[in-house]
Design an enzyme around this catalytic site. Structure first.
Site, PDB file in Angstrom:
ATOM      1  N   GLU A 133       0.860  -1.199   0.000  1.00 34.94           N
ATOM      2  CA  GLU A 133       0.000   0.000   0.000  1.00 34.94           C
ATOM      3  C   GLU A 133       0.886   1.235   0.000  1.00 34.94           C
ATOM      4  OE1 GLU A 133      -3.464   0.797  -0.306  1.00 34.94           O
ATOM      5  OE2 GLU A 133      -2.428   2.699  -0.456  1.00 34.94           O
TER       6      GLU A 133
ATOM      7  N   VAL B 169     -24.224   9.090  -7.415  1.00 35.79           N
ATOM      8  CA  VAL B 169     -24.179   8.821  -5.981  1.00 35.79           C
ATOM      9  C   VAL B 169     -23.347   9.853  -5.218  1.00 35.79           C
ATOM     10  CG1 VAL B 169     -23.871   6.990  -4.302  1.00 35.79           C
ATOM     11  CG2 VAL B 169     -24.196   6.407  -6.678  1.00 35.79           C
ATOM     12  N   ILE B 170     -22.132  10.126  -5.704  1.00 40.56           N
ATOM     13  CA  ILE B 170     -21.264  11.074  -4.990  1.00 40.56           C
ATOM     14  C   ILE B 170     -21.891  12.465  -4.987  1.00 40.56           C
ATOM     15  CG2 ILE B 170     -19.053  12.305  -5.105  1.00 40.56           C
ATOM     16  CD1 ILE B 170     -17.705   9.746  -5.917  1.00 40.56           C
TER      17      ILE B 170
ATOM     18  N   HIS C  37     -43.594  -5.507  15.056  1.00 43.12           N
ATOM     19  CA  HIS C  37     -44.395  -4.297  14.963  1.00 43.12           C
ATOM     20  C   HIS C  37     -44.111  -3.407  16.167  1.00 43.12           C
ATOM     21  CE1 HIS C  37     -47.760  -1.666  14.169  1.00 43.12           C
ATOM     22  NE2 HIS C  37     -48.074  -1.751  15.450  1.00 43.12           N
TER      23      HIS C  37
HETATM   24  P1  FAD Z   1      -9.594   1.186  -3.220  1.00 48.14           P
HETATM   25  O1  FAD Z   1     -10.412   1.389  -2.017  1.00 48.14           O
HETATM   26  O2  FAD Z   1      -9.554   2.276  -4.243  1.00 48.14           O
HETATM   27  O3  FAD Z   1      -8.130   0.860  -2.712  1.00 48.14           O
HETATM   28  C1  FAD Z   1      -7.063   0.714  -3.576  1.00 48.14           C
HETATM   29  C2  FAD Z   1      -5.780   1.018  -2.823  1.00 48.14           C
HETATM   30  O4  FAD Z   1      -4.691   0.623  -3.636  1.00 48.14           O
HETATM   31  C3  FAD Z   1      -5.581   2.485  -2.510  1.00 48.14           C
HETATM   32  O5  FAD Z   1      -5.367   2.669  -1.136  1.00 48.14           O
HETATM   33  C4  FAD Z   1      -4.346   2.868  -3.318  1.00 48.14           C
HETATM   34  O6  FAD Z   1      -3.517   3.804  -2.630  1.00 48.14           O
HETATM   35  C5  FAD Z   1      -3.644   1.544  -3.454  1.00 48.14           C
HETATM   36  N1  FAD Z   1      -2.788   1.459  -4.635  1.00 48.14           N
HETATM   37  C6  FAD Z   1      -3.099   1.720  -5.913  1.00 48.14           C
HETATM   38  N2  FAD Z   1      -2.049   1.444  -6.720  1.00 48.14           N
HETATM   39  C7  FAD Z   1      -1.066   1.022  -5.917  1.00 48.14           C
HETATM   40  C8  FAD Z   1       0.258   0.585  -6.144  1.00 48.14           C
HETATM   41  N3  FAD Z   1       0.775   0.506  -7.386  1.00 48.14           N
HETATM   42  N4  FAD Z   1       1.011   0.233  -5.083  1.00 48.14           N
HETATM   43  C9  FAD Z   1       0.516   0.288  -3.812  1.00 48.14           C
HETATM   44  N5  FAD Z   1      -0.720   0.676  -3.543  1.00 48.14           N
HETATM   45  C10 FAD Z   1      -1.509   1.024  -4.580  1.00 48.14           C
HETATM   46  N6  FAD Z   1     -18.789   2.212  -1.720  1.00 48.14           N
HETATM   47  C11 FAD Z   1     -19.719   1.641  -0.936  1.00 48.14           C
HETATM   48  O7  FAD Z   1     -19.950   0.426  -1.042  1.00 48.14           O
HETATM   49  N7  FAD Z   1     -20.423   2.364  -0.007  1.00 48.14           N
HETATM   50  C12 FAD Z   1     -20.216   3.695   0.144  1.00 48.14           C
HETATM   51  O8  FAD Z   1     -20.861   4.322   0.981  1.00 48.14           O
HETATM   52  C13 FAD Z   1     -19.256   4.332  -0.671  1.00 48.14           C
HETATM   53  N8  FAD Z   1     -19.002   5.643  -0.538  1.00 48.14           N
HETATM   54  C14 FAD Z   1     -18.044   6.228  -1.318  1.00 48.14           C
HETATM   55  C15 FAD Z   1     -17.830   7.592  -1.182  1.00 48.14           C
HETATM   56  C16 FAD Z   1     -16.887   8.223  -1.961  1.00 48.14           C
HETATM   57  C17 FAD Z   1     -16.656   9.695  -1.800  1.00 48.14           C
HETATM   58  C18 FAD Z   1     -16.112   7.460  -2.882  1.00 48.14           C
HETATM   59  C19 FAD Z   1     -15.054   8.127  -3.722  1.00 48.14           C
HETATM   60  C20 FAD Z   1     -16.324   6.111  -3.034  1.00 48.14           C
HETATM   61  C21 FAD Z   1     -17.304   5.485  -2.258  1.00 48.14           C
HETATM   62  N9  FAD Z   1     -17.570   4.121  -2.375  1.00 48.14           N
HETATM   63  C22 FAD Z   1     -18.544   3.537  -1.606  1.00 48.14           C
HETATM   64  C23 FAD Z   1     -16.830   3.272  -3.319  1.00 48.14           C
HETATM   65  C24 FAD Z   1     -15.728   2.501  -2.574  1.00 48.14           C
HETATM   66  O9  FAD Z   1     -14.885   3.412  -1.933  1.00 48.14           O
HETATM   67  C25 FAD Z   1     -14.942   1.654  -3.567  1.00 48.14           C
HETATM   68  O10 FAD Z   1     -15.811   0.810  -4.281  1.00 48.14           O
HETATM   69  C26 FAD Z   1     -13.920   0.796  -2.827  1.00 48.14           C
HETATM   70  O11 FAD Z   1     -13.033   1.586  -2.084  1.00 48.14           O
HETATM   71  C27 FAD Z   1     -13.143  -0.084  -3.806  1.00 48.14           C
HETATM   72  O12 FAD Z   1     -12.250  -0.855  -3.087  1.00 48.14           O
HETATM   73  P2  FAD Z   1     -10.898  -1.413  -3.744  1.00 48.14           P
HETATM   74  O13 FAD Z   1     -10.261  -2.243  -2.697  1.00 48.14           O
HETATM   75  O14 FAD Z   1     -11.188  -2.003  -5.054  1.00 48.14           O
HETATM   76  O15 FAD Z   1     -10.000  -0.123  -4.035  1.00 48.14           O
HETATM   77  P1  NAI Z   2     -21.938   7.839 -10.851  1.00 47.61           P
HETATM   78  O1  NAI Z   2     -21.642   6.948 -11.968  1.00 47.61           O
HETATM   79  O2  NAI Z   2     -22.771   7.386  -9.718  1.00 47.61           O
HETATM   80  O3  NAI Z   2     -22.653   9.158 -11.395  1.00 47.61           O
HETATM   81  C1  NAI Z   2     -22.064   9.986 -12.349  1.00 47.61           C
HETATM   82  C2  NAI Z   2     -23.146  10.848 -12.968  1.00 47.61           C
HETATM   83  O4  NAI Z   2     -22.516  11.824 -13.769  1.00 47.61           O
HETATM   84  C3  NAI Z   2     -24.099  10.073 -13.860  1.00 47.61           C
HETATM   85  O5  NAI Z   2     -25.412  10.416 -13.525  1.00 47.61           O
HETATM   86  C4  NAI Z   2     -23.717  10.526 -15.267  1.00 47.61           C
HETATM   87  O6  NAI Z   2     -24.801  10.519 -16.162  1.00 47.61           O
HETATM   88  C5  NAI Z   2     -23.230  11.937 -14.988  1.00 47.61           C
HETATM   89  N1  NAI Z   2     -22.311  12.486 -15.978  1.00 47.61           N
HETATM   90  C6  NAI Z   2     -21.342  11.835 -16.668  1.00 47.61           C
HETATM   91  N2  NAI Z   2     -20.677  12.708 -17.453  1.00 47.61           N
HETATM   92  C7  NAI Z   2     -21.237  13.929 -17.245  1.00 47.61           C
HETATM   93  C8  NAI Z   2     -20.974  15.221 -17.745  1.00 47.61           C
HETATM   94  N3  NAI Z   2     -19.994  15.448 -18.614  1.00 47.61           N
HETATM   95  N4  NAI Z   2     -21.730  16.257 -17.306  1.00 47.61           N
HETATM   96  C9  NAI Z   2     -22.728  16.040 -16.397  1.00 47.61           C
HETATM   97  N5  NAI Z   2     -23.013  14.826 -15.902  1.00 47.61           N
HETATM   98  C10 NAI Z   2     -22.263  13.790 -16.299  1.00 47.61           C
HETATM   99  O7  NAI Z   2     -20.503   8.350 -10.362  1.00 47.61           O
HETATM  100  P2  NAI Z   2     -20.050   9.122  -9.047  1.00 47.61           P
HETATM  101  O8  NAI Z   2     -21.190   9.793  -8.397  1.00 47.61           O
HETATM  102  O9  NAI Z   2     -18.875   9.922  -9.460  1.00 47.61           O
HETATM  103  O10 NAI Z   2     -19.581   7.936  -8.125  1.00 47.61           O
HETATM  104  C11 NAI Z   2     -18.537   7.055  -8.566  1.00 47.61           C
HETATM  105  C12 NAI Z   2     -18.681   5.701  -7.980  1.00 47.61           C
HETATM  106  O11 NAI Z   2     -18.434   5.704  -6.599  1.00 47.61           O
HETATM  107  C13 NAI Z   2     -20.078   5.152  -8.181  1.00 47.61           C
HETATM  108  O12 NAI Z   2     -20.052   4.281  -9.269  1.00 47.61           O
HETATM  109  C14 NAI Z   2     -20.393   4.433  -6.923  1.00 47.61           C
HETATM  110  O13 NAI Z   2     -20.378   3.057  -7.170  1.00 47.61           O
HETATM  111  C15 NAI Z   2     -19.280   4.787  -5.951  1.00 47.61           C
HETATM  112  N6  NAI Z   2     -19.882   5.415  -4.775  1.00 47.61           N
HETATM  113  C16 NAI Z   2     -20.754   4.681  -4.018  1.00 47.61           C
HETATM  114  C17 NAI Z   2     -21.392   5.244  -2.937  1.00 47.61           C
HETATM  115  C18 NAI Z   2     -22.370   4.436  -2.177  1.00 47.61           C
HETATM  116  O14 NAI Z   2     -22.401   3.230  -2.351  1.00 47.61           O
HETATM  117  N7  NAI Z   2     -23.184   5.028  -1.305  1.00 47.61           N
HETATM  118  C19 NAI Z   2     -21.135   6.618  -2.530  1.00 47.61           C
HETATM  119  C20 NAI Z   2     -20.238   7.307  -3.407  1.00 47.61           C
HETATM  120  C21 NAI Z   2     -19.624   6.694  -4.467  1.00 47.61           C
END
Ligand code: FAD
Ligand code: NAI
Length: 462
Positions: free
Chosen positions: A33, A179-180, A441
């Site tokens: 990491e 979602v974000i 309930h």
């Molecule tokens: P990551 O969590 O992206 O981890 C990958 C890791 O690999 C990183 O720490 C990175 O530093 C490391 N890495 C990369 N390349 C290298 C390298 N060459 N050498 C060493 N280390 C490296 N998902 C949900 O299910 N529920 C949520 O509520 C939710 N909320 C989110 C909110 C936000 C703002 C964002 C951005 C995402 C959210 N997600 C949510 C999505 C979720 O974070 C990702 O789906 C998840 O983290 C993916 O896990 P991963 O292990 O594949 O990768």
């Molecule tokens: P997203 O795929 O959920 O939404 C992106 C949105 O941007 C879509 O509605 C798309 O039509 C729109 N879009 C694309 N290009 C555009 C443009 N040029 N102008 C205007 N709109 C445009 O992606 P988001 O919100 O960035 O989240 C990324 C990923 O992170 C999601 O796929 C989700 O799986 C994960 N995530 C999950 C969460 C959760 O589980 N609660 C919370 C936050 C992120």
């Protein structure tokens, strides 16, 4: 040269869970990491900090807007954003330290630095080479850029910058109604920002049930969020009084400008494989940059696997975790498996949106005959007591077999309620099975039972 049974690259929820499961199965495991803390995007800049701020901002919103209705009068409520952000940091800190503890407990070696696959069975970490019988790539994803919109993480931010703002923006413009955008847009709206969401498509949260998306848009609009659908952003210029965005209507081509104090770019995420050396080793990627895997998470190079956001499928932490467990078991010679029909998705706004399985749109496109059972929270006693009656539960079942094919919930605690339907799908249950299960309930879960009854036209409370 140190050697391991398994080297996992990336310690996000996919990678760290894979490492723990592999250690449980008796393997000698290392996890690479490059971040200063374990836990990946999810724990550091994703799921956990966003949920901390969603909780804090919801508490603020409740105190300022909802408590009076319960006969609780609170005066002089003030926002201490610095404390709110510090609390978020504490929540993140506790979680990432927890993973470090789990690594120690399971005797997993944390190789600190950037990992690169130099050959099958070889991983270099900042110049030092290690041998591995198996390699799992779990390097996750990064925010998708947009031409003409230069991110500086101060005034034009990704989710990472949006989690760190030190004052409430006057006007936050979110690019992307996914979602974000809607979660973090909700955070800053609750804390006082005017929020405008610019979305390319003519609807929010594409991929989710259309009826839920419409209701969601209406509820968020009532809360004060503004939407510019069927609109794209074609450029952003930073000036003394904020960022001027150029918008273009997808339907008419008409252009206009919109001024923001802060712009959140949230148009999706893309696989992150920078400097991993995949091309040199010959690991195949698809046109979207994702590592190509077979049904057993194996890449085209023997001994190299990939999981999580870096491969196809929903970019969700729990999907990555399931894959982490499955691939560790497969490597150990067991029958690891992920049921992609039973992966829930939750949007942690208020109300929450939760879904699992097929949407009506997907069933129609596949020509599958289905029945719909719907139940509104307005008819649920507990929701009335809570003052949280917006939304509904919708269950989709096969028209012939009654097997549950999907569920879509918008309403209070939808993310918890969906778990019951996930279990039902996992067990191949029918809507009748859910309908005949006794639910306590008064609970919100009775709305799930009633929706299951409604599949057969016999809901009791509507
Ligand atoms: P990551 O969590 O992206 O981890 C990958 C890791 O690999 C990183 O720490 C990175 O530093 C490391 N890495 C990369 N390349 C290298 C390298 N060459 N050498 C060493 N280390 C490296 N998902 C949900 O299910 N529920 C949520 O509520 C939710 N909320 C989110 C909110 C936000 C703002 C964002 C951005 C995402 C959210 N997600 C949510 C999505 C979720 O974070 C990702 O789906 C998840 O983290 C993916 O896990 P991963 O292990 O594949 O990768
Ligand atoms: P997203 O795929 O959920 O939404 C992106 C949105 O941007 C879509 O509605 C798309 O039509 C729109 N879009 C694309 N290009 C555009 C443009 N040029 N102008 C205007 N709109 C445009 O992606 P988001 O919100 O960035 O989240 C990324 C990923 O992170 C999601 O796929 C989700 O799986 C994960 N995530 C999950 C969460 C959760 O589980 N609660 C919370 C936050 C992120």
């Amino acid at each position: 040269m140190d050697s391991f049974d398994l080297i996992v690259i990336g310690a996000g929820p996919g990678g760290y869970v894979c490492a723990i499961r592999a250690a449980q199965l008796g393997m000698k495991v290392a996890c690479v990491e490059q971040r200063a803390t374990l836990g990946g995007v999810c724990l550091n800049v994703g799921c956990i900090p966003s949920k901390a701020l969603l909780q804090s901002s919801e508490n603020f919103q409740e105190t300022t807007h909802a408590l009076a209705d319960h006969g609780i009068l609170v005066e002089g409520v003030k926002l201490d954003l610095a404390r709110m952000q510090a609390r978020k940091g504490e929540v993140v800190g506790a979680n990432v330290k927890g993973v470090e503890f789990l690594f120690k407990k399971n005797k997993i070696t944390w190789l600190k630095g950037a990992g690169r696959v130099t050959a099958p069975g070889r991983v270099a970490v900042d110049g030092t080479e290690y041998a591995a019988r198996h390699i799992v790539i779990a390097t996750g994803s990064e925010s998708m850029p947009l031409a003409g919109v230069e991110v500086d993480e101060k005034t034009i931010v990704t989710s990472t910058g949006a989690l760190e703002l030190d004052r409430v923006p006057g006007h936050l413009v979110v690019i992307g109604g996914g979602v974000i955008g809607l979660e973090l847009g909700s955070v800053w709206r609750r804390l006082g920002a005017q929020v405008t969401v610019v979305e390319f498509l003519d609807r929010l949260i594409p991929g989710n049930d259309g009826e839920v998306a419409k209701q969601f848009e209406r509820i968020l609009a009532r809360q004060g969020m503004k939407f510019r659908l069927s609109t794209k952003v074609t450029g952003a210029t930073k000036g003394a009084d904020g960022v001027t965005l150029t918008l273009e209507s997808v339907k008419t081509g008409k252009t206009e400008t919109l001024v923001a104090d802060v712009v959140l770019l949230a148009i999706g995420r893309r696989a992150y494989t920078a400097s991993l050396g995949l091309a040199e080793v010959g690991v195949a990627t698809d046109p979207r940059g994702r590592v190509v895997t077979d049904g057993h998470f194996a890449t085209n190079i023997p001994g190299i696997y990939a999981i999580g956001d870096v491969i196809a499928g929903p970019m969700l932490a729990h999907k990555a975790e399931e894959e982490g467990v499955a691939v560790a078991e497969i490597i150990a010679g067991q029958a690891g498996h992920v049921n992609y029909d039973a992966i829930p998705g939750v949007i942690y706004t208020w109300p929450e949106v939760a879904s699992v399985g097929k949407t009506e749109e997907e069933l129609k496109a596949a020509g599958i005959a289905y029945k719909v059972g719907k139940f509104p929270f307005t008819a649920n006693g507990r929701a009335r007591a809570m003052g949280a009656t917006e939304g509904f539960v919708k269950i989709l079942a096969d028209a012939t077999t009654d097997r549950v094919l999907g569920a879509h919930i918008i309403g209070p605690d939808a993310g918890t309620l969906i778990a019951e339907v996930v279990t039902a799908i996992e067990f191949g249950a029918s809507a009748e099975d859910v309908a005949r299960t006794c639910h306590a309930h008064p609970t919100l879960s009775e709305a799930v039972k009633e929706a299951a009854l409604a599949v057969d036209g016999r809901a009791l409370h509507i």
